[in-house]
Design a protein around this motif. Structure first.
Motif, PDB file in Angstrom:
ATOM      1  N   ASP A   4       0.817  -1.221   0.000  1.00 28.23           N
ATOM      2  CA  ASP A   4       0.000   0.000   0.000  1.00 28.23           C
ATOM      3  C   ASP A   4       0.852   1.274   0.000  1.00 28.23           C
ATOM      4  N   ALA A   5       2.158   1.137  -0.247  1.00 27.83           N
ATOM      5  CA  ALA A   5       3.056   2.290  -0.251  1.00 27.83           C
ATOM      6  C   ALA A   5       2.766   3.201  -1.432  1.00 27.83           C
ATOM      7  N   HIS A   6       2.977   4.485  -1.225  1.00 28.75           N
ATOM      8  CA  HIS A   6       2.909   5.466  -2.301  1.00 28.75           C
ATOM      9  C   HIS A   6       4.329   5.646  -2.838  1.00 28.75           C
ATOM     10  N   VAL A   7       4.492   5.614  -4.135  1.00 24.07           N
ATOM     11  CA  VAL A   7       5.804   5.717  -4.766  1.00 24.07           C
ATOM     12  C   VAL A   7       5.856   7.003  -5.586  1.00 24.07           C
ATOM     13  N   GLY A  15      14.216  16.550 -19.231  1.00 18.47           N
ATOM     14  CA  GLY A  15      14.558  15.867 -20.473  1.00 18.47           C
ATOM     15  C   GLY A  15      14.694  14.364 -20.333  1.00 18.47           C
ATOM     16  N   CYS A  16      14.567  13.842 -19.141  1.00 16.26           N
ATOM     17  CA  CYS A  16      14.737  12.409 -18.879  1.00 16.26           C
ATOM     18  C   CYS A  16      13.372  11.737 -18.803  1.00 16.26           C
ATOM     19  N   ASP A  17      13.247  10.568 -19.422  1.00 16.40           N
ATOM     20  CA  ASP A  17      11.976   9.848 -19.344  1.00 16.40           C
ATOM     21  C   ASP A  17      12.042   8.625 -18.434  1.00 16.40           C
ATOM     22  N   GLY A  18      13.119   8.485 -17.691  1.00 14.66           N
ATOM     23  CA  GLY A  18      13.264   7.345 -16.779  1.00 14.66           C
ATOM     24  C   GLY A  18      12.196   7.307 -15.704  1.00 14.66           C
ATOM     25  N   ALA A  19      11.794   8.476 -15.208  1.00 10.64           N
ATOM     26  CA  ALA A  19      10.760   8.523 -14.168  1.00 10.64           C
ATOM     27  C   ALA A  19       9.421   8.047 -14.713  1.00 10.64           C
ATOM     28  N   THR A  20       9.140   8.376 -15.962  1.00 11.38           N
ATOM     29  CA  THR A  20       7.888   7.936 -16.587  1.00 11.38           C
ATOM     30  C   THR A  20       7.877   6.420 -16.739  1.00 11.38           C
ATOM     31  N   LEU A  24       5.417   3.673 -14.701  1.00 18.99           N
ATOM     32  CA  LEU A  24       4.622   2.653 -15.377  1.00 18.99           C
ATOM     33  C   LEU A  24       4.873   1.274 -14.771  1.00 18.99           C
ATOM     34  N   GLU A  25       6.125   0.942 -14.519  1.00 20.55           N
ATOM     35  CA  GLU A  25       6.449  -0.370 -13.952  1.00 20.55           C
ATOM     36  C   GLU A  25       5.890  -0.526 -12.538  1.00 20.55           C
ATOM     37  N   PHE A  26       6.017   0.514 -11.720  1.00 18.35           N
ATOM     38  CA  PHE A  26       5.445   0.449 -10.373  1.00 18.35           C
ATOM     39  C   PHE A  26       3.922   0.312 -10.431  1.00 18.35           C
ATOM     40  N   GLY A  39      11.616  16.909 -12.400  1.00 11.68           N
ATOM     41  CA  GLY A  39      12.715  16.192 -11.781  1.00 11.68           C
ATOM     42  C   GLY A  39      13.398  16.932 -10.641  1.00 11.68           C
ATOM     43  N   TYR A  40      14.477  16.327 -10.206  1.00 10.37           N
ATOM     44  CA  TYR A  40      15.265  16.853  -9.086  1.00 10.37           C
ATOM     45  C   TYR A  40      15.810  18.248  -9.394  1.00 10.37           C
ATOM     46  N   GLU A  41      16.239  18.443 -10.639  1.00  6.60           N
ATOM     47  CA  GLU A  41      16.817  19.734 -11.015  1.00  6.60           C
ATOM     48  C   GLU A  41      15.876  20.887 -10.691  1.00  6.60           C
ATOM     49  N   TYR A  42      14.617  20.761 -11.096  1.00 11.14           N
ATOM     50  CA  TYR A  42      13.680  21.866 -10.883  1.00 11.14           C
ATOM     51  C   TYR A  42      13.206  21.943  -9.437  1.00 11.14           C
ATOM     52  N   TRP A  43      13.213  20.846  -8.713  1.00 10.06           N
ATOM     53  CA  TRP A  43      12.922  20.874  -7.275  1.00 10.06           C
ATOM     54  C   TRP A  43      13.925  21.800  -6.591  1.00 10.06           C
TER      55      TRP A  43
END
Length: 75
Positions: A4-7, A15-20, A24-26, A39-43
């Motif tokens: 029940d964890a939130h990810v 410019g990276c699509d790894g998070a997308t 999807l996999e999660f 991403g982290y950069e804009y955070w």
């Protein structure tokens, strides 16, 4: 990880699509998932808190990426 964890997935920058792909996999595994857009950069560039080896820190807000807190007019 509990089922029940939130990810939250994120990359270095927009410019990276790894998070997308990770989101999807999660989601396919049944987790509730959100992608952190920008991403982290804009955070960091928006002056949000970051935990480093020396503790919690805030970097100055980058005027090119974050809205100004006060509107100004040179009228």
């Amino acid at each position: 990880m509990p089922p029940d964890a939130h990810v939250v997935t994120y990359c270095w920058g927009p410019g990276c699509d790894g998070a997308t792909r990770a989101a999807l996999e999660f989601a396919r595994l049944g987790y509730r998932v959100k992608e952190m857009r920008g991403g982290y950069e804009y955070w960091v560039r928006e002056g949000l808190p970051v935990v480093t080896a020396t503790g919690l820190t805030h970097r100055p807000v980058d005027d090119l990426t974050a809205p100004r807190t006060v509107a100004s007019c040179d009228c």
